[in-house]
Design a protein around this motif. Structure first.
Motif, mmCIF file in Angstrom:
data_model
loop_
_atom_site.group_PDB
_atom_site.id
_atom_site.type_symbol
_atom_site.label_atom_id
_atom_site.label_comp_id
_atom_site.label_asym_id
_atom_site.label_seq_id
_atom_site.Cartn_x
_atom_site.Cartn_y
_atom_site.Cartn_z
ATOM 1 N N ALA A 351 0.852 -1.185 0.000
ATOM 2 C CA ALA A 351 0.000 0.000 0.000
ATOM 3 C C ALA A 351 0.887 1.233 0.000
ATOM 4 N N ILE A 352 0.564 2.218 -0.844
ATOM 5 C CA ILE A 352 1.365 3.439 -0.967
ATOM 6 C C ILE A 352 0.435 4.647 -0.972
ATOM 7 N N TYR A 353 0.828 5.676 -0.234
ATOM 8 C CA TYR A 353 0.123 6.967 -0.233
ATOM 9 C C TYR A 353 1.079 8.036 -0.743
ATOM 10 N N GLU A 354 0.585 8.878 -1.672
ATOM 11 C CA GLU A 354 1.394 9.964 -2.222
ATOM 12 C C GLU A 354 0.636 11.285 -2.104
ATOM 13 N N LYS A 355 1.389 12.343 -1.833
ATOM 14 C CA LYS A 355 0.826 13.685 -1.777
ATOM 15 C C LYS A 355 1.838 14.648 -2.374
ATOM 16 N N ASP A 356 1.377 15.455 -3.328
ATOM 17 C CA ASP A 356 2.233 16.431 -3.991
ATOM 18 C C ASP A 356 1.760 17.844 -3.669
ATOM 19 N N TRP A 357 2.707 18.677 -3.247
ATOM 20 C CA TRP A 357 2.493 20.100 -3.140
ATOM 21 C C TRP A 357 3.288 20.792 -4.246
ATOM 22 N N GLU A 358 3.384 22.106 -4.185
ATOM 23 C CA GLU A 358 4.059 22.836 -5.261
ATOM 24 C C GLU A 358 5.532 22.482 -5.353
ATOM 25 N N ASN A 359 6.232 22.425 -4.227
ATOM 26 C CA ASN A 359 7.670 22.141 -4.226
ATOM 27 C C ASN A 359 8.045 20.947 -3.365
ATOM 28 N N ILE A 360 7.055 20.267 -2.801
ATOM 29 C CA ILE A 360 7.330 19.156 -1.891
ATOM 30 C C ILE A 360 6.482 17.957 -2.301
ATOM 31 N N ALA A 361 7.062 16.775 -2.198
ATOM 32 C CA ALA A 361 6.343 15.533 -2.470
ATOM 33 C C ALA A 361 6.568 14.572 -1.307
ATOM 34 N N LEU A 362 5.509 13.893 -0.891
ATOM 35 C CA LEU A 362 5.575 12.943 0.217
ATOM 36 C C LEU A 362 5.099 11.584 -0.269
ATOM 37 N N THR A 363 5.850 10.538 0.073
ATOM 38 C CA THR A 363 5.474 9.159 -0.238
ATOM 39 C C THR A 363 5.591 8.325 1.032
ATOM 40 N N VAL A 364 4.537 7.595 1.359
ATOM 41 C CA VAL A 364 4.520 6.715 2.527
ATOM 42 C C VAL A 364 3.986 5.357 2.071
ATOM 43 N N GLY A 365 4.617 4.279 2.520
ATOM 44 C CA GLY A 365 4.155 2.973 2.081
ATOM 45 C C GLY A 365 4.562 1.851 3.005
ATOM 46 N N VAL A 366 3.944 0.698 2.799
ATOM 47 C CA VAL A 366 4.279 -0.513 3.539
ATOM 48 C C VAL A 366 4.131 -1.697 2.594
ATOM 49 N N ARG A 367 5.030 -2.669 2.727
ATOM 50 C CA ARG A 367 5.019 -3.855 1.886
ATOM 51 C C ARG A 367 5.260 -5.082 2.754
ATOM 52 N N HIS A 368 4.463 -6.128 2.548
ATOM 53 C CA HIS A 368 4.610 -7.365 3.316
ATOM 54 C C HIS A 368 4.653 -8.551 2.362
ATOM 55 N N ASN A 369 5.587 -9.461 2.617
ATOM 56 C CA ASN A 369 5.789 -10.645 1.782
ATOM 57 C C ASN A 369 5.804 -11.875 2.683
ATOM 58 N N GLN A 370 4.815 -12.743 2.522
ATOM 59 C CA GLN A 370 4.701 -13.974 3.315
ATOM 60 C C GLN A 370 4.886 -15.164 2.379
ATOM 61 N N GLN A 371 5.759 -16.114 2.755
ATOM 62 C CA GLN A 371 6.060 -17.244 1.880
ATOM 63 C C GLN A 371 6.037 -18.551 2.674
ATOM 64 N N TRP A 372 5.454 -19.585 2.034
ATOM 65 C CA TRP A 372 5.454 -20.929 2.597
ATOM 66 C C TRP A 372 6.058 -21.867 1.559
ATOM 67 N N MET A 373 7.010 -22.688 1.960
ATOM 68 C CA MET A 373 7.720 -23.542 1.021
ATOM 69 C C MET A 373 7.829 -24.959 1.578
ATOM 70 N N GLU A 374 7.672 -25.939 0.691
ATOM 71 C CA GLU A 374 7.894 -27.333 1.053
ATOM 72 C C GLU A 374 8.558 -28.032 -0.124
ATOM 73 N N ASN A 375 9.792 -28.503 0.079
ATOM 74 C CA ASN A 375 10.558 -29.196 -0.955
ATOM 75 C C ASN A 375 10.888 -30.606 -0.488
ATOM 76 N N LEU A 376 10.767 -31.552 -1.412
ATOM 77 C CA LEU A 376 11.105 -32.948 -1.124
ATOM 78 C C LEU A 376 12.332 -33.316 -1.949
ATOM 79 N N TYR A 377 13.441 -33.630 -1.256
ATOM 80 C CA TYR A 377 14.692 -34.030 -1.900
ATOM 81 C C TYR A 377 14.777 -35.550 -1.856
#
Length: 712
Positions: A351-377
């Motif tokens: 999720a990302i939030y952006e706000k632009d003013w005349e000379n200033i820009a703000l960006t705020v965000g968060v990212r989540h990555n969840q992984q499940w793995m099962e390998n048979l050797y």
């Protein structure tokens, strides 16, 4: 064309001009008599600066000749001739001079090479080149963002086919289409890159075991490599004007490789003994994913972006290594069989939030990555039990960045924090890594521009490196994961000084980075049933230093229709292992020429090896050159390219292991890649007028299967 509005405008301009000179304000009340007639206005060309410097990026404006000589987004990037960016026209890969991957985006979306190839150059408004990417790009070395024009109705069909005339087993085939209706649009993409070629491998290895030294010399025979990767994509877009948008994309990346690139048939000589070597591997994988994206735009330049991606990766790998004695003095035969089946699920949200003013820009965000793995050797029962590896990982990254320009000075301050969590076989670890970033720039005027970027970042171990499993490689080597690996923190500093004039661009880029406790390879000796093995594994080591310098000189004449580029580079690495220290210095150069005229294009390039040292592994980069000629019209075109036209030995790659216990040199060459003729045909058909379709700003994709490779 009727002239009355044109004449009225001209009269008003003349009146305003006269009053400006006399200082008297006059009202125009007279009646003007105008006749209607038809006449043709000659084409007007507006020249603008081709490169505009910003605090976090460069704005590149393709000219008319560059567009006309391009048939897709990738060829347009090649025609722009960005000094620090290397586009390989044979396989459409994009890297930096330091051999780092470049992140590609379309209207802010992270895109694949295939999606970039589906871009119509006529629709490209500009290209944003982030040479020092901000915190939201998650540590990318460079970012290329295509800003593409959006049309209203109709659709597009694009075909791009390349084939090796002198090497028929090599090909690149791309087909894409898009249809717009109302507020909705559908797009379909498929890309097929078959390879059916032969490599010849030569290896030299030494084992300094406590039980005695062994020297092997291996002479290879031509060995088949065959792979059939297919990328598919189906995307639906719904757009409600400028207010909000929904995109649903279903993708599938498939790989069918009956003959691996690492396969080898060879003869091994060990003193007076000789052996036949057969090392063959096959693999396949499918990775369907569902991507749901939502964009909401609020008044006063407020923007919200949400992205959720679910991916499933199913993979299998079969390998057999055979070492058979050829003489009667040795009866020792080695036969290693292994099979790996893997299932991996991941869920990535951002999720990302952006706000632009005349000379200033703000960006705020968060990212989540969840992984499940099962390998048979799986291995034969006489080689040991099969092993199942289950693992769960999570990574959360939150960031904020503020950009501001004050006259000629600009800055961007970013803060970020990353939390990692790993769970395997009852073992758990949790870590926090701070990720601040500072970017400064100053415009000295007269084309002189300076940039600096300093940041702290980090990364967690790959799933394959952490797998709690061991796989036998051959008679003397074992590949083993390490579940005790810890995340890594690194710091980096980049500086860039450039001068741009109408005809000449000068640029100096330098980078220094340090990885603290990096995850690098190490080789240890292990006795199993009285026999010594070299165990190739991973560990957190002392540190790693990297210094890179890349100046460039570019000359542009005839309105950027003829471009000469010379870009030397130098890489210096210091690898500080727990029990070793390795250094490597690698100078090189890239030189190119690009000519464009009325749809015709001539190009030539030579790039020397950009080597990479990591841990105890030294990889020599590609050394190649090519020349080509092509023509592009509005709807179709062709191109002929000769790869390595002046080469005697063809194409080669080399890897060295510098460990004291088991050093080796692996050399592979492909002689058919010399004087290789590639013919390309492409067509780009528009029907109707395409509907507006703003690109999503964020995109996430999972591609790592997490399988520990047992190949050599």
């Amino acid at each position: 064309m009727q002239t009355k509005y044109f004449v009225l405008a001209a009269a008003m301009v003349c009146a305003v001009s006269m009053n400006a000179q006399t200082g008297v304000q006059t009202n125009i009340n007279d009646t003007l008599r105008m006749d209607t007639s038809m006449f043709r206005i000659a084409e007007v060309t507006v020249e603008a600066q081709s490169v505009i410097q910003k605090v976090d990026k460069q704005i590149l404006l393709p000219n008319r000749e560059q567009r006309k000589a391009s048939h897709d987004g990738m060829s347009l990037l090649q025609n722009l001739q960005i000094p620090r960016i290397v586009v390989n026209p044979a396989d459409n890969t994009v890297k930096t001079l330091a051999n780092q991957d470049v992140q590609l985006r379309i209207n802010g979306i992270e895109a694949s090479n295939s999606e970039v190839m589906a871009i119509n150059p006529k629709d490209v408004i500009r290209i944003e080149y982030h040479d020092q990417p901000g915190v939201r790009y998650n540590g990318a070395a460079a970012v290329i963002n295509y800003i593409v024009r959006h049309r209203d109705t109709g659709g597009n069909l694009m075909l791009n086919a390349s084939n090796g005339v002198t090497m028929p087993g090599w090909g690149e085939y791309h087909l894409s289409g898009k249809v717009n209706f109302g507020k909705s649009s559908f797009s379909l993409l498929t890309h097929y890159s078959p390879r059916d070629i032969y490599w010849t491998r030569t290896n030299a290895e030494t084992y300094n075991f406590s039980t005695g030294m062994i020297e092997n010399r291996e002479v290879g025979e031509p060995t088949r490599f065959k792979g059939n990767p297919v990328n598919l994509g189906l995307t639906y877009n719904w757009t409600n004007g400028e207010k909000n948008r929904v995109q649903i994309a279903l993708r599938d990346n498939m790989l069918f490789m009956p003959h691996s690139k690492t396969n080898r048939d060879s003869y091994l000589y060990q003193g007076t003994d000789s052996f036949a070597i057969r090392d063959h591997e096959s693999s396949k994988s499918i990775s369907p994913s569902l991507d749901i994206y939502y964009e909401h735009n609020l008044p006063d330049d407020h923007h919200l972006y949400f992205d959720l991606v679910g991916t499933y990766i199913n993979s299998s790998n079969d390998r057999r290594f055979e070492q058979t004695p050829l003489g009667e003095t040795v009866a020792d035969t080695t036969d290693v069989l292994s099979r790996v089946k893997g299932d991996k699920y991941s869920l990535i949200g951002e999720a990302i939030y952006e706000k632009d003013w005349e000379n200033i820009a703000l960006t705020v965000g968060v990212r989540h990555n969840q992984q499940w793995m099962e390998n048979l050797y799986q291995v034969p029962s006489d080689q040991g039990p099969s092993t199942k590896v289950s693992m769960m990982t999570a990574e959360t990254y939150a960031f904020a960045e503020v950009q501001q320009r004050v006259k000629q000075f600009s800055y961007a301050v970013g803060i970020g924090a990353m939390h990692t969590y790993i769970e395997q076989a009852g073992q758990k670890q949790s870590n926090w890594i701070a990720r601040p970033q500072l970017t400064l720039s100053y415009d000295f005027g007269k084309g002189v521009f300076w940039k600096y970027k300093g940041y702290v970042s980090g990364y967690q171990p790959s799933l394959s490196a952490m797998s709690d499993v061991a796989q036998q490689i051959d008679k003397y080597q074992i590949r083993q994961g390490n579940p005790n690996l810890k995340p890594v923190m690194f710091v980096a500093n980049e500086m860039q000084l450039s001068w741009q004039s109408k005809y000449v661009n000068l640029n100096l880029w330098a980078n220094y980075s340090y990885d603290h406790k990096p995850i690098m390879d190490e080789t240890i000796e292990q006795l199993i049933d009285g026999q010594s093995y070299a165990v190739r594994t991973y560990a957190n080591h002392r540190g790693f230093h990297r210094l890179q310098v890349a100046p460039s000189v570019q000359v542009r004449v005839l309105n950027n229709s003829l471009i000469f580029t010379v870009a030397p580079f130098a890489n210096y690495y210091v690898s500080l292992g727990n029990s070793y220290t390795h250094k490597h210095f690698n100078p090189g150069v890239r030189a190119s020429i690009m000519g464009m005229y009325k749809g015709w294009q001539f190009f030539g390039e030579v790039t020397t090896r950009s080597n990479n040292l990591w841990g105890e592994t030294l990889e020599y980069g590609e050394f190649y050159h090519h020349i080509g000629l092509g023509y592009n019209s509005d709807k179709w075109g062709f191109r002929a390219m000769l790869m390595n036209p002046f080469s005697v030995k063809g194409y080669s790659i080399e890897t060295k292991d510098l460990s004291a216990l088991a050093p080796n040199t692996q050399h592979a060459e492909m002689r058919d890649f010399r004087q290789m003729l590639i013919l390309n045909f492409h067509c780009n058909l528009d029907f109707g007028t395409q509907r507006g379709d703003s690109g999503k700003r964020i995109n996430n994709e999972d591609k790592e299967s997490g399988i520990l490779s047992g190949t050599k």
